[in-house]
Motif scaffolding. Structure first.
Motif, PDB file in Angstrom:
ATOM      1  N   ARG A 102      44.208  53.360  31.905  1.00 50.39           N
ATOM      2  CA  ARG A 102      43.209  53.520  32.964  1.00 50.39           C
ATOM      3  C   ARG A 102      42.448  52.220  33.210  1.00 50.39           C
ATOM      4  O   ARG A 102      42.165  51.843  34.352  1.00 50.39           O
ATOM      5  CB  ARG A 102      42.239  54.631  32.588  1.00 50.39           C
ATOM      6  N   THR A 103      42.144  51.503  32.154  1.00 51.30           N
ATOM      7  CA  THR A 103      41.433  50.228  32.276  1.00 51.30           C
ATOM      8  C   THR A 103      42.273  49.199  33.008  1.00 51.30           C
ATOM      9  O   THR A 103      41.776  48.474  33.879  1.00 51.30           O
ATOM     10  CB  THR A 103      41.062  49.693  30.885  1.00 51.30           C
ATOM     11  N   VAL A 104      43.556  49.123  32.677  1.00 53.24           N
ATOM     12  CA  VAL A 104      44.444  48.165  33.332  1.00 53.24           C
ATOM     13  C   VAL A 104      44.555  48.478  34.813  1.00 53.24           C
ATOM     14  O   VAL A 104      44.522  47.572  35.667  1.00 53.24           O
ATOM     15  CB  VAL A 104      45.832  48.168  32.669  1.00 53.24           C
ATOM     16  N   ARG A 105      44.676  49.752  35.163  1.00 54.79           N
ATOM     17  CA  ARG A 105      44.781  50.133  36.574  1.00 54.79           C
ATOM     18  C   ARG A 105      43.519  49.767  37.344  1.00 54.79           C
ATOM     19  O   ARG A 105      43.583  49.336  38.506  1.00 54.79           O
ATOM     20  CB  ARG A 105      45.034  51.632  36.683  1.00 54.79           C
ATOM     21  N   ALA A 106      42.372  49.918  36.716  1.00 55.07           N
ATOM     22  CA  ALA A 106      41.104  49.677  37.406  1.00 55.07           C
ATOM     23  C   ALA A 106      40.769  48.197  37.532  1.00 55.07           C
ATOM     24  O   ALA A 106      40.070  47.797  38.468  1.00 55.07           O
ATOM     25  CB  ALA A 106      39.971  50.400  36.668  1.00 55.07           C
ATOM     26  N   HIS A 107      41.276  47.366  36.598  1.00 54.58           N
ATOM     27  CA  HIS A 107      40.868  45.959  36.566  1.00 54.58           C
ATOM     28  C   HIS A 107      42.059  45.009  36.564  1.00 54.58           C
ATOM     29  O   HIS A 107      41.945  43.876  36.112  1.00 54.58           O
ATOM     30  CB  HIS A 107      40.017  45.691  35.319  1.00 54.58           C
ATOM     31  N   TRP A 108      43.187  45.441  37.110  1.00 53.39           N
ATOM     32  CA  TRP A 108      44.407  44.649  36.945  1.00 53.39           C
ATOM     33  C   TRP A 108      44.307  43.265  37.592  1.00 53.39           C
ATOM     34  O   TRP A 108      44.850  42.289  37.063  1.00 53.39           O
ATOM     35  CB  TRP A 108      45.614  45.407  37.504  1.00 53.39           C
ATOM     36  N   ALA A 109      43.607  43.150  38.713  1.00 44.42           N
ATOM     37  CA  ALA A 109      43.558  41.864  39.419  1.00 44.42           C
ATOM     38  C   ALA A 109      42.806  40.792  38.631  1.00 44.42           C
ATOM     39  O   ALA A 109      43.342  39.704  38.371  1.00 44.42           O
ATOM     40  CB  ALA A 109      42.956  42.041  40.807  1.00 44.42           C
ATOM     41  N   PRO A 110      41.543  41.038  38.211  1.00 44.58           N
ATOM     42  CA  PRO A 110      40.874  40.010  37.401  1.00 44.58           C
ATOM     43  C   PRO A 110      41.524  39.811  36.042  1.00 44.58           C
ATOM     44  O   PRO A 110      41.496  38.703  35.494  1.00 44.58           O
ATOM     45  CB  PRO A 110      39.435  40.539  37.268  1.00 44.58           C
ATOM     46  N   MET A 111      42.135  40.861  35.487  1.00 50.49           N
ATOM     47  CA  MET A 111      42.840  40.705  34.209  1.00 50.49           C
ATOM     48  C   MET A 111      44.045  39.789  34.369  1.00 50.49           C
ATOM     49  O   MET A 111      44.327  38.961  33.497  1.00 50.49           O
ATOM     50  CB  MET A 111      43.255  42.076  33.657  1.00 50.49           C
ATOM     51  N   LEU A 112      44.751  39.933  35.488  1.00 46.96           N
ATOM     52  CA  LEU A 112      45.894  39.059  35.754  1.00 46.96           C
ATOM     53  C   LEU A 112      45.439  37.618  35.908  1.00 46.96           C
ATOM     54  O   LEU A 112      46.063  36.688  35.370  1.00 46.96           O
ATOM     55  CB  LEU A 112      46.615  39.525  37.017  1.00 46.96           C
ATOM     56  N   ALA A 113      44.328  37.425  36.637  1.00 48.35           N
ATOM     57  CA  ALA A 113      43.800  36.067  36.812  1.00 48.35           C
ATOM     58  C   ALA A 113      43.383  35.474  35.472  1.00 48.35           C
ATOM     59  O   ALA A 113      43.680  34.306  35.181  1.00 48.35           O
ATOM     60  CB  ALA A 113      42.610  36.097  37.772  1.00 48.35           C
ATOM     61  N   PHE A 114      42.715  36.267  34.652  1.00 52.32           N
ATOM     62  CA  PHE A 114      42.278  35.784  33.342  1.00 52.32           C
ATOM     63  C   PHE A 114      43.482  35.416  32.475  1.00 52.32           C
ATOM     64  O   PHE A 114      43.486  34.369  31.812  1.00 52.32           O
ATOM     65  CB  PHE A 114      41.443  36.855  32.642  1.00 52.32           C
TER      66      PHE A 114
END
Length: 328
Positions: free
Chosen positions: A59-71
């Motif tokens: 659920r966390t990955v789905r909600a924050h995938w864009a900034p996580m990918l950038a990080f």
């Protein structure tokens, strides 16, 4: 800065000061892709059970995938390869010393992204002292590398300076383990094909295996947990000042394990770096805008670790710690 902040800062100064030595040992027998893959895969495997136990990972990955990918791209996938590849031609000490430009680039990046944090005279003085110490250490080593390797380290510096800003602004509410594990897993998948293509024909030497194990367990799994908690504790700009301590650790490790010289100039640089770190990470009085209104950076300080206007730094740090703790 709180006692917890100082503990995390000291821990990071050590565990991210020794990777340069370990990488140098590893790339003697392995490709940069293999080193990065092994480091990321081991770190992800060690932390995955704890992240799953927290619950809500998908659920966390789905909600924050864009900034996580950038990080992941800016902090791990790009910088770890460029740094590792550069160390095929640069000494571990030189690589560690050059990375100390991160706090300066971090301040510039924060300004470029619209951060109005007021640094204050003490922190500016600390940054200057730390940079002077790094200069004393760096100049004698600069002739030991080539343009490509120095450019790779510069790219690493930019990544290390920018990624904490993303973590502080877009990922501050994401649990630490649920940020680290997907990012490390993605990095491992990215480098898996290249690692497979350069898989060593024979088992690497015990020293290389030990270096890989330490890179994955200590300098990746433990270090990332501590670093993201440090960002939440003192903010992205002050957290990057650990890269003023890292060069001192890198040079000391080179002297102890690679018989590199430990001169009076190096010892003097150590003093400048440590003094600069203390000043640059200390809370200080923030500036005020005309009419007595606090600068924007002061209110941000309570969520990103920037300085707040107070006559008592210790009281200010406790306030920051309590507010950031509620945001986790």
């Amino acid at each position: 800065m709180t006692a917890r902040g100082w503990f995390l800062f000291s821990l990071m100064g050590v565990v991210w000061g020794i990777p340069y030595l370990l990488i140098k040992v590893a790339v003697e027998d392995l490709s940069p892709s293999m080193v990065v893959f092994t480091r990321c895969a081991l770190g992800a495997l060690l932390l995955l059970p704890f992240a799953i136990r927290q619950g809500g990972l998908v659920r966390t990955v789905r909600a924050h995938w864009a900034p996580m990918l950038a990080f992941a791209c800016i902090e791990i996938i790009g910088p770890w390869f460029t740094l590792t590849d550069a160390e095929r031609h640069l000494s571990s000490s030189t690589a560690g010393l050059l990375i100390a430009g991160v706090p300066i680039v971090g301040v510039l990046a924060a300004r470029f992204l619209g951060d109005a944090e007021v640094l204050g005279a003490r922190r500016i003085t600390g940054l200057a002292l730390g940079l002077a110490g790094v200069g004393v250490l760096t100049v004698p080593h600069l002739t030991g590398g080539d343009v490509k390797s120095l450019g790779e380290v510069l790219l690493t510096v930019v990544g290390y300076a920018t990624a904490p800003l993303i973590a502080a602004r877009r990922l501050k509410d994401v649990p630490t383990l649920q940020l680290i594990v997907p990012c490390l897993t993605l990095a491992a998948l990215v480098y898996a094909p290249a690692a497979a293509a350069t898989w060593p024909a024979q088992t690497p030497a015990p020293s290389v295996l030990a270096a890989l194990a330490a890179l994955g367990a200590v300098c990746t799994a433990v270090a990332f947990v501590a670093f993201l908690e440090l960002i939440k504790e003192i903010g992205p700009t002050r957290s990057t000042v650990i890269t003023y301590v890292n060069p001192a650790v890198a040079v000391a490790a080179g002297a102890l394990f690679l018989d590199e010289p430990l001169t009076a100039g190096i010892l003097a640089a150590f003093a400048l770096i440590l003094a600069g770190s203390v000043l640059a990470t200390a809370g200080g009085a923030g500036g005020r805008r005309p009419g007595g209104r606090r600068a924007a950076g002061e209110s941000e300080g309570r969520t990103t670790g920037g300085p707040a206007d107070s006559t008592d730094d210790r009281t200010d740090d406790r306030t920051e710690g309590r507010t950031e703790g509620r945001a986790l």
